[in-house]
Design a protein around this motif. Structure first.
Motif, PDB file in Angstrom:
ATOM      1  N   UNK A  72       0.818  -1.213   0.000  1.00  0.00           N
ATOM      2  CA  UNK A  72       0.000   0.000   0.000  1.00  0.00           C
ATOM      3  C   UNK A  72       0.849   1.259   0.000  1.00  0.00           C
ATOM      4  N   UNK A  73       2.122   1.125   0.334  1.00  0.00           N
ATOM      5  CA  UNK A  73       2.936   2.335   0.404  1.00  0.00           C
ATOM      6  C   UNK A  73       3.911   2.381  -0.778  1.00  0.00           C
ATOM      7  N   UNK A  74       4.226   3.584  -1.228  1.00  0.00           N
ATOM      8  CA  UNK A  74       5.149   3.697  -2.356  1.00  0.00           C
ATOM      9  C   UNK A  74       6.563   3.300  -1.941  1.00  0.00           C
ATOM     10  N   UNK A  75       7.208   2.546  -2.793  1.00  0.00           N
ATOM     11  CA  UNK A  75       8.653   2.326  -2.665  1.00  0.00           C
ATOM     12  C   UNK A  75       9.273   3.069  -3.839  1.00  0.00           C
ATOM     13  N   UNK A  76      10.049   4.084  -3.525  1.00  0.00           N
ATOM     14  CA  UNK A  76      10.565   4.963  -4.572  1.00  0.00           C
ATOM     15  C   UNK A  76      11.977   4.521  -4.952  1.00  0.00           C
ATOM     16  N   UNK A  77      12.157   4.238  -6.238  1.00  0.00           N
ATOM     17  CA  UNK A  77      13.477   3.814  -6.717  1.00  0.00           C
ATOM     18  C   UNK A  77      14.460   4.969  -6.534  1.00  0.00           C
ATOM     19  N   UNK A  78      15.587   4.674  -5.895  1.00  0.00           N
ATOM     20  CA  UNK A  78      16.573   5.717  -5.608  1.00  0.00           C
ATOM     21  C   UNK A  78      17.547   5.912  -6.772  1.00  0.00           C
ATOM     22  N   UNK A  79      17.492   4.985  -7.737  1.00  0.00           N
ATOM     23  CA  UNK A  79      18.333   5.072  -8.935  1.00  0.00           C
ATOM     24  C   UNK A  79      17.650   4.250 -10.010  1.00  0.00           C
ATOM     25  N   UNK A  80      18.153   4.301 -11.229  1.00  0.00           N
ATOM     26  CA  UNK A  80      17.619   3.419 -12.261  1.00  0.00           C
ATOM     27  C   UNK A  80      17.920   1.984 -11.848  1.00  0.00           C
ATOM     28  N   UNK A  81      16.916   1.145 -11.929  1.00  0.00           N
ATOM     29  CA  UNK A  81      17.089  -0.247 -11.498  1.00  0.00           C
ATOM     30  C   UNK A  81      16.651  -1.158 -12.636  1.00  0.00           C
ATOM     31  N   UNK A  82      17.536  -2.058 -13.053  1.00  0.00           N
ATOM     32  CA  UNK A  82      17.136  -2.999 -14.098  1.00  0.00           C
ATOM     33  C   UNK A  82      16.696  -4.305 -13.473  1.00  0.00           C
ATOM     34  N   UNK A  83      15.518  -4.717 -13.867  1.00  0.00           N
ATOM     35  CA  UNK A  83      14.955  -5.929 -13.285  1.00  0.00           C
ATOM     36  C   UNK A  83      14.286  -6.695 -14.425  1.00  0.00           C
ATOM     37  N   UNK A  84      14.728  -7.911 -14.662  1.00  0.00           N
ATOM     38  CA  UNK A  84      14.122  -8.737 -15.716  1.00  0.00           C
ATOM     39  C   UNK A  84      14.100  -8.039 -17.066  1.00  0.00           C
TER      40      UNK A  84
ATOM     41  N   UNK B 194      13.809  -4.932 -17.689  1.00  0.00           N
ATOM     42  CA  UNK B 194      13.043  -3.675 -17.685  1.00  0.00           C
ATOM     43  C   UNK B 194      13.793  -2.680 -16.812  1.00  0.00           C
ATOM     44  N   UNK B 195      13.886  -1.431 -17.285  1.00  0.00           N
ATOM     45  CA  UNK B 195      14.524  -0.418 -16.451  1.00  0.00           C
ATOM     46  C   UNK B 195      13.443   0.330 -15.675  1.00  0.00           C
ATOM     47  N   UNK B 196      13.558   0.254 -14.366  1.00  0.00           N
ATOM     48  CA  UNK B 196      12.675   1.042 -13.499  1.00  0.00           C
ATOM     49  C   UNK B 196      13.418   2.353 -13.263  1.00  0.00           C
ATOM     50  N   UNK B 197      12.876   3.473 -13.753  1.00  0.00           N
ATOM     51  CA  UNK B 197      13.646   4.717 -13.645  1.00  0.00           C
ATOM     52  C   UNK B 197      13.684   5.254 -12.209  1.00  0.00           C
ATOM     53  N   UNK B 198      14.722   5.981 -11.932  1.00  0.00           N
ATOM     54  CA  UNK B 198      14.838   6.661 -10.646  1.00  0.00           C
ATOM     55  C   UNK B 198      13.555   7.451 -10.362  1.00  0.00           C
ATOM     56  N   UNK B 199      13.134   7.441  -9.112  1.00  0.00           N
ATOM     57  CA  UNK B 199      11.926   8.144  -8.645  1.00  0.00           C
ATOM     58  C   UNK B 199      10.614   7.456  -8.996  1.00  0.00           C
ATOM     59  N   UNK B 200      10.673   6.286  -9.640  1.00  0.00           N
ATOM     60  CA  UNK B 200       9.430   5.566  -9.923  1.00  0.00           C
ATOM     61  C   UNK B 200       8.880   4.968  -8.632  1.00  0.00           C
ATOM     62  N   UNK B 201       7.565   4.887  -8.581  1.00  0.00           N
ATOM     63  CA  UNK B 201       6.846   4.309  -7.446  1.00  0.00           C
ATOM     64  C   UNK B 201       6.632   2.822  -7.757  1.00  0.00           C
ATOM     65  N   UNK B 202       7.229   1.955  -6.951  1.00  0.00           N
ATOM     66  CA  UNK B 202       7.187   0.518  -7.228  1.00  0.00           C
ATOM     67  C   UNK B 202       6.349  -0.192  -6.158  1.00  0.00           C
ATOM     68  N   UNK B 203       5.390  -0.968  -6.617  1.00  0.00           N
ATOM     69  CA  UNK B 203       4.562  -1.759  -5.705  1.00  0.00           C
ATOM     70  C   UNK B 203       4.860  -3.243  -5.933  1.00  0.00           C
ATOM     71  N   UNK B 204       4.628  -4.025  -4.917  1.00  0.00           N
ATOM     72  CA  UNK B 204       4.880  -5.460  -5.047  1.00  0.00           C
ATOM     73  C   UNK B 204       3.581  -6.227  -4.839  1.00  0.00           C
ATOM     74  N   UNK B 205       3.321  -7.181  -5.733  1.00  0.00           N
ATOM     75  CA  UNK B 205       2.092  -7.958  -5.679  1.00  0.00           C
ATOM     76  C   UNK B 205       2.367  -9.229  -4.863  1.00  0.00           C
ATOM     77  N   UNK B 206       2.262  -9.032  -3.556  1.00  0.00           N
ATOM     78  CA  UNK B 206       2.590 -10.068  -2.590  1.00  0.00           C
ATOM     79  C   UNK B 206       1.791 -11.353  -2.842  1.00  0.00           C
TER      80      UNK B 206
END
Lengths: 96, 429
Positions: free
Chosen positions: B305-317, B319-331
Motif C-alpha cells: 500500500x505504500x510507495x517504494x521509490x526507486x533511488x536510482x535506475x534499477x534494471x529488473x528482468x 526492464x529499467x525502473x527509472x529513478x523516482x518511480x513508485x514501485x509496488x509489489x504484488x505479494x
C-alpha cells in the motif's frame, strides 16, 4: 560456529527468536535481538544458517570457524570476558 | 480465466485487479502477469512486481535501493497530500519512514510486540476466542445461519486491539467501522469520493486518539497507548503527539481487517478442504503449518500500500525502473509463484510443517507479512490469534458448513470479506 546479531540493523521482528528460542532472545525494552549462546552446537548449525537467511533485515551474521566447532571450551570461540559477564548476569537474572 | 489467457498486454494491472473477475479470483490474472509482464508498468507510471524473487529482492532493498517518498516530495506521489488528513497521517506512519528515523520509532513500539509480550497475550486471546464462540453456539445449534466474519473473524482482532490499546470495546467497534473506508481511500487509484470518505473516517480516528492520549497521560494504565505516551513524555524528541497518533492509526489500519481476512480464509480452507482439517486436531506444529499455508494462499493485502521509490535506475528482468518511480509489489502473486512454491494453487500445509514460521520446507519466504525493514509489526499477534482460533473452531463445530456464498469486499487491494455465512450440518459428525 558463532553467531552475531547486528543490533544497529535489527528490525525487531523477532523471527529469529521464533525460529531458535534457545539461541536468540529479544532484549528489554526495545525488542532488539541478541544471541544467548557463546557457540552454536553442531546440531543447530543448519538451523542457525536458516535463521540468518530468514532474518527480514539480514542482521544475523554466522561465523563459521574452521576448528573447535561446538566446543564451548575452545579458545577461539570463547566469548570475550565482558560478554561472558553480561551473559552470566542475565542468566542470574533469568533464574531470579 | 480465458480473458487473461488471451490478453496480449495489460495496460494497467491495478485496474485489472479491480475487475469483478479478479475480485472473484485474482490468481489467474496474477499468473498471467508473472508469466508475461512480471515487471509491469501501469498506464499511471506505477510499477508492479509479481514474481517471488523480484518481490523478495525489492522488500529486502527497501531502505536502500527503495525508500519512502521524501517528506518534501509527498505531493509528487499523492496529489492531494497537502489537504487530505488520511494522506497526512499515512506520511507519518512507520511504513513511510526510512532509517534512521524508522529504526528509532520502530524500537519504541517493538517493546509491546516482542515474542514474549505476544505470548503473554495468549491467555487473554484464548479467553476472547472462547467467549465469541460461546456467543454464536446457541444460534448455530438451533440450526440458524451465523455470519462468522462479523461475529467472530472481525470481532476477535477488534477486541484484542481494544485490550492492547486500553480502549472501551464499544469505542473500538465504532472506530473500526471506518477502517475499510480509510484503506480503500489510500489505494493508488482511489477516486475523490473514496479519499473523501477516508478523510472523514481518519479525522474521527485522529480526534479520538487525541483524546485518548490525553486520558492516558493523566491516568496511565498497562497498555500500548500509555506506554507510548510515557516514552513521549520522557523524551519529547522521541515521539511527537502527531507521530503517536499516526502510529496508532497505522496499527489500526494494519491490524485487524487483515487478521479478520486471514481467519475468514482459514475457515474457508477448512470448509473447502475437509481432508486438511486434521492439521488442526493435533499438536501446535500442525496448527502452525495450517496457519502459514492459509497466509500463503491468500495474502489479505494483495499488493503493497505504500510507495517504494526507486533511488536510482534499477534494471529488473530486462526492464529499467527509472529513478523516482513508485514501485509496488504484488505479494499475493509472489506467494503463488511456482518458482518458490511447487504446485502453488494447491492448499498444502505440509509445506510449512516443522519449519520456522514463514519459511517453507524449501526455505522460501511466505510474503504476506512482507520482508525487510517494514516486516509486519503485528505478524506474531496475527499468528497467535489464528492459532488460538482455528483448533477451537474445529473442535467446537466439526460439522461447520457454508450457509450461503461468502461475500467479498470489492477491493483490488485487500482480499477481505463482508460476510461469511455458516451453519452446522443437521446430521452429526
Amino acid at each position: 560456529m558463532r553467531v552475531m546479531v547486528d543490533q544497529d540493523l535489527c528490525g525487531t521482528s523477532g523471527q529469529c527468536v521464533l525460529t531458535l528460542p534457545g539461541t536468540f532472545r529479544q532484549r528489554e525494552p526495545d525488542g532488539v535481538a541478541e544471541v544467548c549462546v557463546a557457540t552454536v552446537p553442531h546440531a543447530l548449525h543448519a538451523a542457525v544458517r536458516l535463521a540468518a537467511s530468514q532474518c527480514p533485515v539480514a542482521a544475523i551474521r554466522v561465523i563459521e570457524s574452521d576448528a573447535g566447532d561446538g566446543e564451548p571450551a575452545s579458545a577461539d570461540t570463547a566469548p570475550s570476558p565482558a560478554e561472558a559477564e553480561r551473559h552470566a548476569a542475565k542468566d542470574q537474572h533469568n533464574l531470579g | 480465466m480465458d480473458v487473461q489467457e488471451t490478453t496480449a498486454a495489460c495496460r494497467d494491472a491495478f485496474a485489472e485487479l479491480a475487475s469483478p473477475a479478479c475480485i472473484h479470483d485474482p490468481y489467474p490474472f496474477m499468473r498471467w502477469l508473472r508469466e508475461h509482464d512480471p515487471v509491469h508498468r501501469a498506464a499511471s507510471g506505477l510499477f508492479l512486481l509479481s514474481r517471488h524473487a523480484d518481490i523478495y529482492w525489492a522488500l529486502k532493498a527497501t531502505g536502500d535501493a527503495f525508500r519512502g517518498p521524501a517528506p518534501g516530495e509527498l505531493a509528487r506521489y499523492f496529489s492531494r497530500a497537502a489537504t487530505s488528513p488520511s494522506l497526512n497521517l499515512l506520511a507519518s506512519t512507520l511504513a513511510m519512514k526510512d532509517p534512521p528515523t524508522h529504526t528509532r520509532l520502530r524500537r519504541l513500539i517493538s517493546r509491546d510486540f516482542t515474542m514474549g509480550q505476544i505470548d503473554n497475550l495468549r491467555p487473554s486471546i484464548a479467553r476472547i476466542v472462547a467467549a465469541r464462540l460461546d456467543g454464536i453456539t446457541p444460534a448455530l445449534e438451533r440450526g440458524e445461519p451465523v455470519d462468522l466474519h462479523r461475529e467472530f473473524a472481525l470481532a476477535l482482532p477488534m477486541l484484542v486491539f481494544a485490550e492492547l490499546f486500553g480502549m472501551p470495546q464499544d469505542d473500538m467497534f465504532e472506530l473500526a467501522a471506518g477502517i475499510g473506508a480509510i484503506l480503500e481511500g489510500l489505494g493508488p487509484h482511489a477516486s475523490d469520493p473514496q479519499l473523501a470518505a477516508a478523510d472523514v473516517a481518519s479525522a474521527r480516528v485522529r480526534a479520538y486518539f487525541g483524546d485518548l492520549i490525553q486520558r492516558k497521560r493523566t491516568d496511565p494504565r498497562r497498555d500500548i497507548v500509555s506506554m507510548l505516551v510515557g516514552a513521549h513524555d520522557d523524551d519529547a524528541d522521541t515521539l511527537s503527539d502527531a507521530e503517536l497518533i499516526s502510529m496508532l492509526w497505522g496499527m489500526l489500519l494494519g491490524g485487524f481487517v487483515t487478521t479478520a481476512a486471514s481467519i475468514d480464509h482459514a475457515v474457508l480452507a477448512m470448509l473447502a478442504y475437509p481432508e486438511q482439517r486434521h492439521w488442526l486436531q493435533g499438536d501446535a506444529v500442525g496448527v502452525k503449518a495450517f496457519v502459514e499455508e492459509v497466509l500463503r494462499c491468500d495474502a489479505p493485502v494483495m499488493f503493497s500500500s505504500i510507495p517504494r521509490i526507486a533511488q536510482r535506475d534499477i534494471e529488473l528482468g530486462g526492464v529499467v525502473i527509472p529513478k523516482n518511480a513508485d514501485v509496488r509489489v504484488l505479494i499475493a502473486s509472489g506467494n503463488r509463484d511456482p518458482d518458490a512454491f511447487a504446485d502453488p494453487d494447491r492448499f498444502d500445509p505440509a509445506r510449512f510443517y516443522g519449519t520456522s514460521p514463514g519459511m517453507s520446507t524449501d526455505g522460501k519466504i511466505m510474503l504476506s507479512f512482507g520482508h525487510g525493514i517494514h516486516f509486519c509489526l503485528g505478524a506474531q499477534l496475527a499468528r497467535v490469534q489464528l492459532a488460538e482460533s482455528l483448533p477451537r473452531i474445529q473442535a467446537r463445530f466439526p460439522t461447520l458448513a457454508f450457509a450461503g456464498q461468502p461475500t467479498r469486499d470489492p477491493s483490488a487491494f485487500l482480499r477481505t470479506f463482508r460476510a461469511l455465512p455458516v451453519r452446522l450440518h443437521a446430521q452429526g459428525s
